[in-house]
Design an enzyme around this catalytic site. Structure first.
Site, PDB file in Angstrom:
ATOM      1  N   ASP A   1     -11.443   1.902   3.264  1.00  9.73           N
ATOM      2  CA  ASP A   1     -11.681   0.464   3.057  1.00  9.73           C
ATOM      3  C   ASP A   1     -13.144   0.184   2.733  1.00  9.73           C
ATOM      4  O   ASP A   1     -13.479  -0.903   2.256  1.00  9.73           O
ATOM      5  CB  ASP A   1     -11.311  -0.303   4.342  1.00  9.73           C
ATOM      6  CG  ASP A   1      -9.980  -1.025   4.222  1.00  9.73           C
ATOM      7  OD1 ASP A   1      -9.547  -1.276   3.078  1.00  9.73           O
ATOM      8  OD2 ASP A   1      -9.389  -1.346   5.266  1.00  9.73           O
TER       9      ASP A   1
ATOM     10  N   LYS B   1       0.841  -1.210   0.000  1.00  3.21           N
ATOM     11  CA  LYS B   1       0.000   0.000   0.000  1.00  3.21           C
ATOM     12  C   LYS B   1       0.872   1.254   0.000  1.00  3.21           C
ATOM     13  O   LYS B   1       0.552   2.244  -0.661  1.00  3.21           O
ATOM     14  CB  LYS B   1      -0.954  -0.040   1.210  1.00  3.21           C
ATOM     15  CG  LYS B   1      -2.064  -1.068   1.013  1.00  3.21           C
ATOM     16  CD  LYS B   1      -2.805  -1.457   2.278  1.00  3.21           C
ATOM     17  CE  LYS B   1      -3.726  -2.644   1.993  1.00  3.21           C
ATOM     18  NZ  LYS B   1      -4.458  -3.154   3.127  1.00  3.21           N
TER      19      LYS B   1
ATOM     20  N   GLN C   1      -5.061  -2.048   9.247  1.00  4.49           N
ATOM     21  CA  GLN C   1      -4.775  -3.341   8.620  1.00  4.49           C
ATOM     22  C   GLN C   1      -5.331  -4.484   9.477  1.00  4.49           C
ATOM     23  O   GLN C   1      -5.064  -4.549  10.674  1.00  4.49           O
ATOM     24  CB  GLN C   1      -3.256  -3.503   8.415  1.00  4.49           C
ATOM     25  CG  GLN C   1      -2.866  -4.768   7.683  1.00  4.49           C
ATOM     26  CD  GLN C   1      -3.391  -4.782   6.247  1.00  4.49           C
ATOM     27  OE1 GLN C   1      -3.285  -3.808   5.502  1.00  4.49           O
ATOM     28  NE2 GLN C   1      -3.985  -5.888   5.848  1.00  4.49           N
TER      29      GLN C   1
END
Ligand code: NAP
Length: 286
Positions: free
Chosen positions: A118, A51, A95
């Site tokens: 997300d 990322k 995460q």
């Protein structure tokens, strides 16, 4: 046809980089993505690194905040509150998975919905299911982009999704439904799974079991999207949920692992970060 998610993601990231290249002049800064990594799980470290790399390619500022696995839920929530309040942060990603002593749902809900890159926040999920504007979860969004880029007509097709997780199976089923496919969601309690999957004109597999889907489960000419990321128990190499070698000759379109859905997921994360940034700059949808 093998859809290279890697190549598609490259071209989409190039386009995003051009757009982001104009932001400093127009808005005085570039989008800023804050990534929280708790602990040092090897898979999570590699995702977070990917990322950060993609952010650099697109011109997005990336701050990765590493915290030990022993962090308390309270401390993690406080960190999120800090990032929520920071005007210079446009996207927040925690995460997953988190250590067992932390309530993941609580953490996801603590992220300001306007910074939820997300698309996991309950308000974003509700908006998706109500067909309201929202941040789409990255993997399902990437899958639809891949199907469209491959010229796959979705409307009217029989689509089968194996897996019903909140992050892949359910939202991809909803997006396929929104594209007017006739969707079946299969899972571990599905009876006669091979019979169900053999009906699929579009088969999306998100289970997490190496090469679980075998050639006899797939119809001639089907479009097969393999979301799985597994370690081959024999070679230790990355492999999908689909027996690629056996199914590729049968499928009309198929995605490889690695180099398929994974790179598209990261690319959509970049796109979501830009969208969150622009909404904050303009208070509008792109
Ligand atoms: P998950 O939360 O573990 O969900 C797995 C789903 O598969 C569940 O719904 C489960 O059914 C179903 N399932 C398990 N065994 C099955 C079986 N024998 N027959 C039929 N269904 C079965 O996993 P996930 O988070 O959705 O991830 C799935 C895979 O995609 C993993 O390999 C993950 O690493 C990968 N992934 C890849 C990306 C990417 O960007 N490439 C992103 C996210 C995830 P039940 O609900 O009945 O238990």
């Amino acid at each position: 046809m093998i859809i290279s998610g890697k190549e598609l993601a490259l071209s989409l990231k190039r386009r995003l980089a051009e757009e982001v290249g104009t932001f400093e002049e127009r808005y005085g800064r570039v989008p800023h993505l804050a990534v929280i990594l708790v602990g040092d799980d090897a898979g999570s470290v590699s995702y977070v690194t990917g990322k950060a790399k993609a952010s650099a390619e697109v011109g997005i500022r990336n701050t990765t905040l590493r915290r030990p696995a022993t962090i308390s839920e309270e401390e993690l929530l406080a960190l999120i509150a800090e990032l929520n309040a920071d005007d210079e942060v446009d996207g927040i990603l925690v995460q997953l998975p988190l250590p067992k002593h932390i309530d993941t749902d609580k953490v996801i809900a603590a992220v300001d919905v306007s910074k939820d890159v997300d698309g996991f926040h309950p308000l974003n999920v509700a908006a998706l299911w109500q067909k309201q504007p929202c941040t789409l979860p990255c993997t399902p969004k990437g899958i639809i982009k891949m199907l469209k880029a491959a010229g796959v007509e979705i409307a009217g097709k029989r689509a089968v999704v194996i897996g019903r997780s909140n992050i892949v199976g359910l939202p991809v089923a909803k997006l396929l439904l929104d594209e007017n496919a006739t969707v079946t969601v299969a899972h571990s309690r599905t009876r006669n799974l091979a019979e169900v999957t053999s009906q699929a004109e579009i088969l999306v597999v998100a289970i997490g079991r190496p090469r679980f889907v075998t050639a006899d489960m797939v119809a001639e000419g089907a479009v097969v999207i393999d979301v799985g990321v597994n370690r081959d128990p024999e070679s230790g190499k990355l492999c999908g949920d689909v027996d690629f070698a056996a199914i590729e000759p049968k499928a009309s379109v198929i995605t490889p692992v690695p180099g398929g859905v994974g790179p598209m997921t990261i690319c959509c994360l970049m796109e979501n970060t830009v969208e969150c940034f622009l909404r904050r700059m303009h208070g509008r949808e792109r």
